[in-house]
Design a protein around this motif. Structure first.
Motif, PDB file in Angstrom:
ATOM      1  N   ALA A  69       8.336   3.040  -3.966  1.00  0.00           N
ATOM      2  CA  ALA A  69       8.181   1.821  -4.363  1.00  0.00           C
ATOM      3  C   ALA A  69       8.134   0.621  -3.657  1.00  0.00           C
ATOM      4  O   ALA A  69       7.316  -0.255  -3.895  1.00  0.00           O
ATOM      5  N   TYR A  70       9.165   0.458  -2.825  1.00  0.00           N
ATOM      6  CA  TYR A  70       9.116  -0.680  -2.076  1.00  0.00           C
ATOM      7  C   TYR A  70       8.071  -0.833  -1.142  1.00  0.00           C
ATOM      8  O   TYR A  70       7.387  -1.906  -0.970  1.00  0.00           O
ATOM      9  N   PHE A  73       4.911  -1.854  -3.150  1.00  0.00           N
ATOM     10  CA  PHE A  73       5.055  -3.367  -3.493  1.00  0.00           C
ATOM     11  C   PHE A  73       4.516  -4.238  -2.240  1.00  0.00           C
ATOM     12  O   PHE A  73       3.863  -5.248  -2.318  1.00  0.00           O
ATOM     13  N   PHE A  76       0.827  -4.087  -1.868  1.00  0.00           N
ATOM     14  CA  PHE A  76       0.138  -4.871  -2.747  1.00  0.00           C
ATOM     15  C   PHE A  76       0.107  -6.201  -2.460  1.00  0.00           C
ATOM     16  O   PHE A  76      -0.791  -6.970  -2.506  1.00  0.00           O
ATOM     17  N   TYR A  77       1.262  -6.688  -1.984  1.00  0.00           N
ATOM     18  CA  TYR A  77       1.343  -8.265  -1.856  1.00  0.00           C
ATOM     19  C   TYR A  77       0.591  -8.570  -0.429  1.00  0.00           C
ATOM     20  O   TYR A  77       0.058  -9.622  -0.281  1.00  0.00           O
TER      21      TYR A  77
END
Length: 125
Positions: A69-70, A73, A76-77
């Motif tokens: 998950a990290y 994220f 994506f950023y």
């Protein structure tokens, strides 16, 4: 049921790669076939390497879900920031980039960033 180990997957990838090279030297086929065979060989190589690398770690638990998950994220950023920067550069400097080159580079950038972030967070967390 037959469950291949990492050596079998690496061997299958190697065979597909050799088949691809021999087909290219013997026949003139559409380039998509060669690209698909290369992608299939790389797929088996990655499966084999990942299985060998992570054979001592558990397949899936809360820690690996958190790391994934990290990494997702962060990917994506970073890709979103790259798209915004390219959009602004195109607005101010009128850069002409073909969309297929842009999409393929973004896709491979996402894969690279995700794998690097996953390795980083795996060591950190």
């Amino acid at each position: 049921m037959f469950k291949p180990d990492y050596k079998t997957k690496l061997f299958i990838g190697f065979l597909i790669f050799i088949l691809n090279i021999s087909l290219q030297s013997l026949f003139t086929l559409h380039s998509f076939i060669y690209s698909a065979l290369t992608a299939l060989a790389v797929f088996f190589f990655v499966l084999g390497f990942n299985e060998k690398r992570f054979e001592k770690e558990p397949k899936r638990d809360e820690r690996t879900d958190k790391i994934t998950a990290y990494a997702g994220f962060l990917t994506f950023y970073i890709i979103f920031l790259a798209i915004v920067i390219l959009w602004q550069l195109n607005y101010f400097f009128d850069i002409s980039i073909e969309y297929n080159v842009l999409l393929s580079s973004m896709f491979f950038g996402m894969l690279l960033i995700f794998s690097i972030a996953r390795i980083y967070y795996n060591k950190k967390i």
